[in-house]
Design a protein around this motif. Structure first.
Motif, short mmCIF file in Angstrom:
data_model
loop_
_atom_site.label_atom_id
_atom_site.label_comp_id
_atom_site.label_asym_id
_atom_site.label_seq_id
_atom_site.Cartn_x
_atom_site.Cartn_y
_atom_site.Cartn_z
N ALA A 1 0.85 -1.20 0.00
CA ALA A 1 0.00 0.00 0.00
C ALA A 1 0.88 1.25 0.00
CB ALA A 1 -0.90 0.01 1.22
N PRO A 2 0.57 2.22 -0.86
CA PRO A 2 1.36 3.45 -0.85
C PRO A 2 1.16 4.20 0.46
CG PRO A 2 -0.41 3.56 -2.48
CD PRO A 2 -0.47 2.21 -1.86
N LEU A 3 2.15 4.97 0.84
CA LEU A 3 2.02 5.81 2.03
C LEU A 3 0.98 6.89 1.75
CD1 LEU A 3 5.81 6.02 2.79
CD2 LEU A 3 4.11 4.95 4.25
N PRO A 4 0.27 7.35 2.79
CA PRO A 4 -0.79 8.35 2.59
C PRO A 4 -0.28 9.60 1.88
CG PRO A 4 -0.89 7.47 4.80
CD PRO A 4 0.37 6.94 4.19
N ALA A 5 -1.09 10.13 0.99
CA ALA A 5 -0.71 11.29 0.17
C ALA A 5 -0.49 12.55 0.98
CB ALA A 5 -1.79 11.54 -0.88
N ASN A 6 -1.06 12.64 2.19
CA ASN A 6 -0.93 13.85 3.01
C ASN A 6 0.43 13.97 3.70
OD1 ASN A 6 -2.51 11.59 4.19
ND2 ASN A 6 -2.06 12.63 6.11
N ILE A 7 1.24 12.93 3.67
CA ILE A 7 2.56 12.98 4.32
C ILE A 7 3.48 13.91 3.52
CG2 ILE A 7 4.61 11.67 4.97
CD1 ILE A 7 2.77 9.30 5.54
N GLN A 8 4.03 14.90 4.20
CA GLN A 8 4.94 15.87 3.58
C GLN A 8 6.40 15.63 3.98
OE1 GLN A 8 3.82 18.73 1.53
NE2 GLN A 8 2.29 17.11 1.41
N VAL A 9 6.61 15.07 5.19
CA VAL A 9 7.94 14.84 5.73
C VAL A 9 8.05 13.38 6.14
CG1 VAL A 9 9.58 15.47 7.56
CG2 VAL A 9 8.05 17.22 6.59
N LEU A 10 9.06 12.70 5.63
CA LEU A 10 9.22 11.27 5.91
C LEU A 10 10.66 10.97 6.29
CD1 LEU A 10 7.96 8.41 5.89
CD2 LEU A 10 8.62 8.27 3.47
N ASN A 11 10.82 10.26 7.42
CA ASN A 11 12.12 9.81 7.89
C ASN A 11 12.10 8.29 7.90
OD1 ASN A 11 13.23 12.50 8.82
ND2 ASN A 11 11.34 12.39 10.01
#
Length: 167
Positions: A24-34
């Motif tokens: 599953a793709p990560l949610p589209a609302n995520i702007q910052v990912l570590n």
């Protein structure tokens, strides 16, 4: 599994690698990912509108860099060899303003970075950190983006021509 995350979530840190079985793709609302690691599988799950990506253990191939979201403005890595080749610089996301390629050893396995590789960087880069590099080709500094405001590198002493390129 990620569809249960709240829609208001804009920043996520994963302290363990994401399982390869996750599709599953990560949610589209995520702007910052570590994240801990980034491979061909995980890069395909990244939100298309992602702005900031930080990766702890990575060796970015040209194909992974090409698959990064074009919306990225900040990319930070930490690894033994963050880039597999200098050519990966030529396919960085075009809106990148901060590029931090910190390495435990050398940024590139190449003994030197090609002189023209600085001109491959997105012209929008204002912050560049390359850790330890070997720049033996004259003219590398002259090709840096004009927007650059902050440059962090560990290298052998500057040559006279490098100093002229920086002025």
């Amino acid at each position: 599994a990620y569809n249960c995350l709240p829609a208001s979530l804009t920043e996520v840190t994963f302290s363990h690698p994401i399982k390869r079985s996750e599709t599953a793709p990560l949610p589209a609302n995520i702007q910052v990912l570590n994240v801990v690691e980034l491979d061909e599988h995980l890069v395909s799950l990244l939100p298309k509108s992602l702005k900031t990506l930080s990766v702890r253990k990575v060796s970015l191939s040209e194909s992974i860099v090409m698959a990064l979201p074009r919306s990225l403005t900040e990319l930070a890595t930490l690894g033994f060899q963050p880039l597999q080749s200098a050519s990966a610089l030529s396919v960085l996301p075009p809106r990148l303003t901060q590029l931090d390629l910190v390495s435990i050893e050398e940024v590139l396995s190449l003994r030197e970075i090609p002189g023209e590789s600085s001109s491959w960087l997105p012209r929008t880069v204002t912050y560049l950190s390359l850790g330890e590099v070997r720049i033996s080709s004259p003219g590398w500094f002259a090709g840096l983006p004009r927007a650059l405001q902050s440059l962090h590198i560990r290298m052998a002493p500057l040559r006279v021509e490098d100093g002229a390129d920086l002025s």
